[in-house]
Design an enzyme around this catalytic site. Structure first.
Site, PDB file in Angstrom:
ATOM      1  N   GLU A  22     -10.110  10.394  -1.669  1.00  0.00           N
ATOM      2  CA  GLU A  22     -10.024  11.554  -0.778  1.00  0.00           C
ATOM      3  C   GLU A  22     -10.173  11.199   0.701  1.00  0.00           C
ATOM      4  OE1 GLU A  22     -11.363  15.199  -3.694  1.00  0.00           O
ATOM      5  OE2 GLU A  22     -12.922  14.305  -2.444  1.00  0.00           O
TER       6      GLU A  22
ATOM      7  N   GLU B 297      -7.788  15.590 -10.111  1.00  0.00           N
ATOM      8  CA  GLU B 297      -8.990  16.421 -10.240  1.00  0.00           C
ATOM      9  C   GLU B 297      -8.594  17.890 -10.317  1.00  0.00           C
ATOM     10  OE1 GLU B 297     -12.219  15.787  -7.541  1.00  0.00           O
ATOM     11  OE2 GLU B 297     -12.237  13.612  -7.816  1.00  0.00           O
TER      12      GLU B 297
END
Length: 817
Positions: free
Chosen positions: A181, A250
Site C-alpha cells: 500500500e 484485500e
C-alpha cells in the site's frame, strides 16, 4: 458445463496433488496461470501470529471447507527479529510450519513478505530498533533502511527455498508480495519514493522465487510486479498493464476496532455482491481480508488505540468458530463461481442493458458454453429480470449467478444459510479467589531512576518499545518566602500521548488519556506541595504504535519536550521542562516477570482485603478449564485498563472501562454502499469486554491468571466463560431447502419459532406476519427436535395453506441447541 459435484471432485483431485509435483506459475492479462491453465482463485487471509500453532490445522481446514483455494498471510518482521540480528521462529511464529500445514490441506499460499505489512499491527510490522539506527529513513531511498530490508527479505526467501515451499520446487507458494500500500502515500515521499519502489521491484526480482510478485495499491508498480487492489469494492479497478491480471488482494470482510469504538459489521449480502461484481467485471483473483482475524496477543496491536481483538467480522470469528451466515453464504458463492472458472478465464464478455439498473454480463466460449451474471444495481427495488425467455427474481442491489445462462444457482441477497448466534456461558466450576500485590514504586516515586537527562525525552526512541511504560522523574524545591510559593499549584503537562499518570510527593493526583485520532493532549491537575523538596513523577504509557500513513514511523509519544509546569494561584509559573530528569523503563513487576507462575519473585501475595479500584496493582488467581472444545474467554467487565497473562502467556492488553459512544448504531441495510461507520452495534458498551484464552495456553492442572491493573478495577467481577452456539435460525424462500445444524454432538432441544408465510424480523426477533400456514411449527419440531441437524424442503404441501399470495412465501425458524 461441468456439474457442481464433478467440479468439486476435480478441485479435490487437484488440491490433493499440490504437494506431489512442481508447479509452473505465470500470468497473463486474464489470470494467474498454474501449469498452463488460467485459474479463478479465491483466497483468505489467516495470520499465523494472531492465532496459536494448535489452532492452525482447524482454521485452515475450515477455510478449505468454505471453498477457499489459497491462504494469504503476512510475515511480521518485528515479531521475528525483535532485536537486531536475533531471530524468533518458534511457536506461533513458525511460519514455515504454518505453510506446510496449508500445503498438507491441499491449498495454495500467498506469501506477503512486505516487510512493511500495516495490518493494524504494532509499528506496521517494523522492528522499533530500525528507528534507532542513526541516519535511517524508513520506506524511502535510504541505503541504511534498504540494506536492513533486503537482509530480512533475503532471510525469509532463503528459509522458504530451503524447505522447497515455492511452487516451482513442489511447494504451495504461488504468489509473493513486496512492500504494501505504498502507492497510497508515494507522492509524499517525492522522487525518493519513486526510486525506492523501483528498488523494491529490482530487489524482489533478483530473489528468483519463480512465482509472480505483487504490489498492493501501487498504480505505478514496475514490471514485472503486478499491481493489485485493496478495498471494500474493486470491480472498477484496472491493472496498470494489459499483461497483468485483475487481482483483489484485500476484500475487507469487516473492519478493525479501536478502544472507544462500537462493534463493526459488514453484511454478508454486501460482501457477496462485491465479490460477484468483481468476477463479473473480469477479476480472477480475490482474497478475503480477513478470513480469520484472530487476536493481538502481547503488545502486538497497532494504532495507536486498537483493541486486542482482531475479529474483523470475518467468516471465522476471533476464536476460530464458523460465523454464520457469512461463512456458509460465501461458500455457496465460491461453488457457483467455480462452476464458471473456464468461461471466466477464457471466454469473451458482453453486456446487455435491461433497463432500470438491470444488467446481464455474459461470458461465452465460441457459443458452445456460456455463463451469466444478472445484476440489479437498484438500491431500492427488486426486479423480475427476463432474459433468454427466462424470468429471474433479482432483489435490489444483488447479483444472480447463472452458470449456464439458464438456471440461477445463487443470488448474493438470497441468504439460505443458517444464522448462528453465539452465547457466552460462565464456567461454574471456575470460582476465582484472588490474591494481590501493589506495584513496587517507592524508589520511582522518590525520583530514583535508571538514567538521567537534562531534557524531556521522546518515549519510543527511549524505550525501544521494550515496554508500554516510561517514568519521568524530577524534583523542585519551594520556599514559602518565594513570590512563586503556593501550597496548592496546578501541574500542567503537554504530552504526545498516549496515557499519563501524575504523582506529586508519592500521591497520584490524576490521570489522563488521549482520544482516538489525536494522541497529543494537555494534562492539568491541582497538586498539594510542601515547603522544601517536592518530587514530581510522571508515568507515560503507550497503547500500540502507529502502523499506517506517510512517515507513520516518525509519530512521537511521551512527554517529549513538554513543557511541564507548575502554575500558582496567581498564575506564577515554575517551568520544570529544563530540569534534570531521571528515567526508568517499564514496571518493576514487568521487568521481574511477575506474570510467570513458575518464577520465584520473593513476593508475598496478599489474600485478605481485596482492594477495589486500586491503581498499579497486580492480581493473581487460579482456575480450571472445562472439558470440551468450546472457546474460552475472560470476561473482564469491572476492570479498568491493563494487561493479562494465563500461565505466563500474554493474552493482550485490556481496557473494558473505555466505552463506545452512545450514538452511531443505526439499522443496517445491505442495499446501501458499505463503509466502516455503517452497521455498528454495541454503542455505549465496552469496546472489548471478552478476551480470548486459547486452550493451548491452559493445562488440566490449575491455571494461573495474572492481571496488571493500571487505573483501578474490581477483579471480583472477572469470570471465565465458554463461547458456543446458542440459537440458530434460518429464513428461506419457498422452493429452497432449509438446513440447520448444531455444533459437535449437541442436538436441537427447542424450536422457539417457526412460521411459513410472510414472517417478519430477523434471528432473535422473528414475528409472525399477516399470513401463516397452520402446520409449520409442528413440522419443524418433528424434523429437528433431538437431532444434531435437520433438512426441510420448503413447499406449501409440507405446511398447509398459508393464505399468502403465491409469490414471496418464506419459512423462518429459530431453534436452540
Amino acid at each position: 458445463m461441468v456439474g457442481p459435484s464433478r467440479a468439486l471432485s476435480l478441485l479435490i483431485a487437484i488440491a490433493c496433488c499440490l504437494s506431489s509435483w512442481a508447479m509452473n506459475v505465470t500470468y497473463d492479462g486474464r489470470a494467474i496461470i498454474i501449469d498452463g491453465q488460467r485459474r479463478v482463485l479465491i483466497s483468505g487471509s489467516i495470520h499465523y501470529a494472531r492465532s496459536t500453532a494448535e489452532m492452525w490445522p482447524d482454521l485452515i481446514q475450515k477455510a478449505k471447507e468454505g471453498g477457499v483455494d489459497a491462504i494469504d498471510t503476512y510475515i511480521f518482521w518485528n515479531a521475528h527479529e525483535p532485536s537486531r540480528g536475533e531471530y524468533n521462529f518458534e511457536g506461533n511464529l513458525n511460519f514455515i510450519k504454518f505453510i506446510k500445514i496449508v500445503q498438507d490441506a491441499g491449498l495454495y499460499v500467498v506469501l506477503r513478505i512486505g516487510p512493511y505489512v500495516c495490518a493494524e499491527w504494532n509499528y506496521g510490522g517494523f522492528p522499533v530498533w530500525l528507528h534507532q539506527i542513526p541516519g535511517i529513513e524508513l520506506r524511502t531511498d535510504n541505503d541504511i533502511f534498504k540494506a536492513e530490508m533486503q537482509t530480512f527479505t533475503n532471510l525469509i526467501v532463503s528459509m522458504v527455498k530451503k524447505e522447497k515451499l515455492l511452487a516451482p520446487e513442489g511447494g504451495p507458494v504461488i504468489i509473493t508480495q513486496i512492500e504494501n500500500e505504498y502507492g497510497n502515500f508515494i507522492k509524499k515521499y517525492g522522487d525518493s519514493g519513486k526510486r525506492y519502489i523501483q528498488w523494491c521491484a529490482n530487489m524482489a526480482k533478483s530473489l528468483d522465487v519463480g512465482v509472480p510478485w505483487i504490489m498492493c495499491q501501487q498504480a505505478d508498480a514496475p514490471s514485472p510486479m503486478i499491481n493489485t487492489c485493496n478495498g471494500f469494492y474493486c470491480h472498477k479497478f484496472k491493472p496498470n498493464r494489459p499483461s497483468s491480471p485483475k487481482m483483489w488482494t484485500e476484500n475487507w470482510t469487516g473492519w478493525f476496532k479501536g478502544w472507544g469504538e462500537s462493534q463493526p459489521h459488514r453484511p454478508v449480502e454486501d460482501v457477496a455482491y462485491a465479490v460477484a461484481n468483481f468476477f463479473a467485471s473480469g477479476g480472477t483473483f480475490q482474497n478475503y481480508y480477513m478470513y480469520h482475524g484472530g487476536t493481538n496477543f502481547g503488545r502486538t496491536s497497532g494504532g495507536p488505540y486498537l483493541t486486542t481483538s482482531y475479529d474483523y467480522d470475518a467468516p471465522l470469528d476471533e476464536y476460530g468458530n464458523i460465523r454464520q451466515p457469512k461463512w456458509g453464504h460465501l461458500k455457496k458463492l465460491h461453488s457457483a463461481i467455480k462452476m464458471m472458472e473456464k468461461i471466466l478465464t477464457y471466454g469473451e464478455v458482453n453486456t446487455t442493458q435491461l433497463g432500470n439498473a438491470l444488467v446481464v454480463t455474459k461470458f461465452s466460449i465460441n457459443e458452445t458454453s456460456s455463463g451469466c451474471f444478472l445484476t440489479n444495481a437498484n438500491q431500492s427495488s427488486d426486479a423480475n429480470a427476463t432474459y433468454n425467455g427466462n424470468t429471474y427474481l433479482v432483489p435490489s442491489r444483488s447479483i444472480s449467478i447463472v452458470p449456464d445462462c439458464k438456471k440461477e444457482v445463487y443470488n448474493t441477497a438470497k441468504v439460505t444459510t443458517q444464522t448462528s448466534l453465539m452465547v457466552n456461558k460462565p464456567v461454574k466450576s471456575a470460582k476465582l479467589s484472588w490474591k494481590w500485590h501493589s506495584e513496587i514504586m517507592e524508589d520511582t516515586l522518590n525520583g530514583k531512576g535508571s538514567f538521567s537527562n537534562e531534557s524531556l525525552l521522546e518515549q519510543i526512541m527511549t524505550t525501544g518499545d521494550a515496554s508500554d511504560y516510561l517514568w519521568y522523574m524530577t524534583s523542585v524545591t519551594l520556599n514559602k518566602s518565594s513570590t512563586s510559593w503556593s501550597k496548592k499549584m496546578n501541574l500542567r503537562v503537554k504530552t504526545k500521548g498516549h496515557i499519563l499518570h501524575a504523582y506529586v510527593n508519592n500521591c497520584l493526583i490524576g490521570s489522563g488519556y488521549a482520544t482516538k485520532g489525536s494522541y497529543k493532549f494537555d494534562f492539568e491537575q491541582e497538586a498539594e506541595l510542601r515547603d522544601g523538596h517536592n518530587f514530581i513523577t510522571l508515568l507515560s504509557a503507550t497503547d500500540g504504535l502507529a502502523n499506517y500513513g506517510a512517515f507513520f514511523d516518525l509519530q512521537k509519544a511521551g512527554i517529549d519536550g513538554g513543557p511541564v509546569e507548575l502554575i500558582g494561584n496567581g498564575k506564577e509559573k515554575i517551568d520544570l521542562t529544563k530540569n534534570k530528569w531521571s528515567y526508568k523503563i517499564g514496571l518493576n513487576g514487568e521487568m521481574s516477570k511477575i506474570y510467570l507462575p513458575s518464577a520465584s519473585h520473593g513476593l508475598n501475595w496478599n489474600s485478605d482485603r481485596l482492594p477495589i479500584n486500586k491503581s498499579m496493582t497486580w492480581y493473581k488467581t487460579t482456575f480450571e478449564v472445562p472439558d470440551g472444545n468450546d472457546s474460552l474467554v475472560l470476561d473482564l467487565q469491572g476492570m479498568g485498563k491493563g494487561h493479562a497473562w494465563v500461565n505466563g502467556q500474554s493474552i493482550g492488553r485490556y481496557w473494558p472501562s473505555f466505552l463506545a459512544a452512545d450514538s452511531g448504531c443505526e439499522p443496517c441495510d445491505y442495499r446501501q454502499k458499505y463503509d466502516s461507520d455503517k452497521c455498528r452495534t454495541e454503542c455505549g458498551m465496552p469496546s472489548q469486554r471478552w478476551y480470548h484464552v486459547p486452550r493451548s495456553f491452559t493445562t488440566k492442572a490449575p491455571n494461573t491468571l495474572i492481571l496488571f491493573e493500571e487505573v483501578g478495577g474490581d477483579p471480583s467481577q472477572v469470570s471465565l466463560q465458554t463461547v458456543t452456539i446458542g440459537t440458530v435460525c434460518a429464513n428461506v424462500a419457498e422452493g429452497s431447502t432449509l438446513d440447520l445444524s448444531c455444533p459437535g454432538s449437541r442436538s436441537f432441544s427447542e424450536i422457539q419459532f417457526a412460521s411459513f408465510g410472510n414472517p417478519q424480523g430477523s434471528c432473535g426477533s422473528f414475528k409472525k406476519g399477516s399470513c401463516e400456514a397452520p402446520d409449520a411449527l409442528a413440522a419443524v419440531k418433528k424434523a429437528c427436535i433431538g437431532r444434531p441437524n435437520c433438512s426441510i424442503n420448503v413447499t406449501a404441501n409440507a405446511f398447509g395453506p398459508s393464505g399468502c399470495s403465491d409469490l414471496g412465501k418464506r419459512l423462518a425458524v429459530q431453534a436452540i441447541c
